[in-house]
Enzyme design. Sequence first.
Site, PDB file in Angstrom:
ATOM      1  N   LYS A  22      45.316  11.401  50.877  1.00 29.38           N
ATOM      2  CA  LYS A  22      45.715  10.189  50.156  1.00 29.38           C
ATOM      3  C   LYS A  22      44.868   9.011  50.627  1.00 29.38           C
ATOM      4  O   LYS A  22      44.346   8.240  49.820  1.00 29.38           O
ATOM      5  CB  LYS A  22      47.211   9.898  50.377  1.00 29.38           C
TER       6      LYS A  22
ATOM      7  N   ASP B 126      55.965   6.272  44.391  1.00 32.18           N
ATOM      8  CA  ASP B 126      56.500   7.634  44.298  1.00 32.18           C
ATOM      9  C   ASP B 126      57.548   7.746  43.192  1.00 32.18           C
ATOM     10  O   ASP B 126      57.900   8.852  42.775  1.00 32.18           O
ATOM     11  CB  ASP B 126      57.183   8.010  45.619  1.00 32.18           C
TER      12      ASP B 126
ATOM     13  N   GLN C 215      55.989   9.368  53.355  1.00 31.33           N
ATOM     14  CA  GLN C 215      55.824  10.809  53.190  1.00 31.33           C
ATOM     15  C   GLN C 215      57.115  11.544  53.545  1.00 31.33           C
ATOM     16  O   GLN C 215      57.722  11.287  54.590  1.00 31.33           O
ATOM     17  CB  GLN C 215      54.655  11.277  54.088  1.00 31.33           C
TER      18      GLN C 215
HETATM   19  N1  GUN Z   1      56.288  15.339  50.128  1.00 29.45           N
HETATM   20  C1  GUN Z   1      55.972  16.310  49.246  1.00 29.45           C
HETATM   21  N2  GUN Z   1      55.667  15.778  48.044  1.00 29.45           N
HETATM   22  C2  GUN Z   1      55.813  14.441  48.181  1.00 29.45           C
HETATM   23  C3  GUN Z   1      55.625  13.348  47.301  1.00 29.45           C
HETATM   24  O1  GUN Z   1      55.279  13.486  46.119  1.00 29.45           O
HETATM   25  N3  GUN Z   1      55.853  12.129  47.823  1.00 29.45           N
HETATM   26  C4  GUN Z   1      56.237  11.937  49.105  1.00 29.45           C
HETATM   27  N4  GUN Z   1      56.455  10.704  49.519  1.00 29.45           N
HETATM   28  N5  GUN Z   1      56.413  12.930  49.948  1.00 29.45           N
HETATM   29  C5  GUN Z   1      56.195  14.170  49.488  1.00 29.45           C
END
Ligand code: GUN
Length: 300
Positions: A54, A121, A98
């Site tokens: 990311k 998100d 996350q």
């Molecule tokens: N963990 C697994 N997929 C995601 C996601 O799309 N966003 C976040 N914040 N954590 C994750």
Amino acid sequence: MTATRIDGKAFAAGLREKVAAHVARLKSENDLTPGLAVVLVGNDPASEVYVGSKNRQTLEAGMNSYEHRLPEETPEAELLALIDQLNADPAVHGILVQLPLPKHIEEPKVLAAIDPAKDVDGFHISNVGLLSTGQKAMVPCTPLGCLLMLKDHLGDLSGLNAVVIGRSNIVGKPMAQLLLGANATVTIAHSRTKNLAEVARGADILVAAVGRPEMVTGDWIKPGATVIDVGINRIPAPERGEGKTRLVGDVDYASAAEVAGAITPVPGGVGPMTIACLLANTVTAACRSAGLPEPEGLTA
Ligand code: GUN
């Protein structure tokens, strides 16, 4: 018949290019550089890989990236204080915490603390509510990526039968809302669904997001259907040597590709779209916060 392979890797690269072009324009015309803050608590190896990607892709798109890595034992109050600080920071347009979080931290409480306008998100209850009532929301990245690929491949989704296998808050439920918003006829199926194979066989669009390796086989698929495989499962691969593994989806690609009209592979399907959509959401959030018109092609 062999299905068309939907190339998510190429589609994601194209989306990232669009994002980078928007970012360049925002910088030169509006003196605005979108910024994304990513918070990782603890050191789950898979999460570390995601957060690293990311960060790199955010910088490659010309945006600012603010990475916050906190130790596993960080108290909940400290994480909430960091979120407050990011909410108040005008250079931060998107905030992603996350998941999963360590067990001593209440996930819903943390998600609720994020400013909904910065919730790239789309997990905040406000955004969930906005999406489900058909209003302008921040949309979860993985289902957004699936929808963009479906629209690119099929065009208008009106009246098509869509079956989503999986009911998670991150993928299944928002995926169903997006398909409904695109006028598909939507069924959400899950592990307790009776006659799951039969339900799946009714689908013109089948989205598999259950986390069971290669569960969906060719006999579950309506001839010509479009199949989107959200699963990322690591399974033993003794044929590659002792202790080796390989990634597979929730769909058995070989048998499904014999029946489907189009299908996303794993890896190289939905996966690369998720981060590309995160970047797109960050640009959308930056434009909304500055009162600028929203870039086209980056939202549902
Ligand atoms: N963990 C697994 N997929 C995601 C996601 O799309 N966003 C976040 N914040 N954590 C994750």
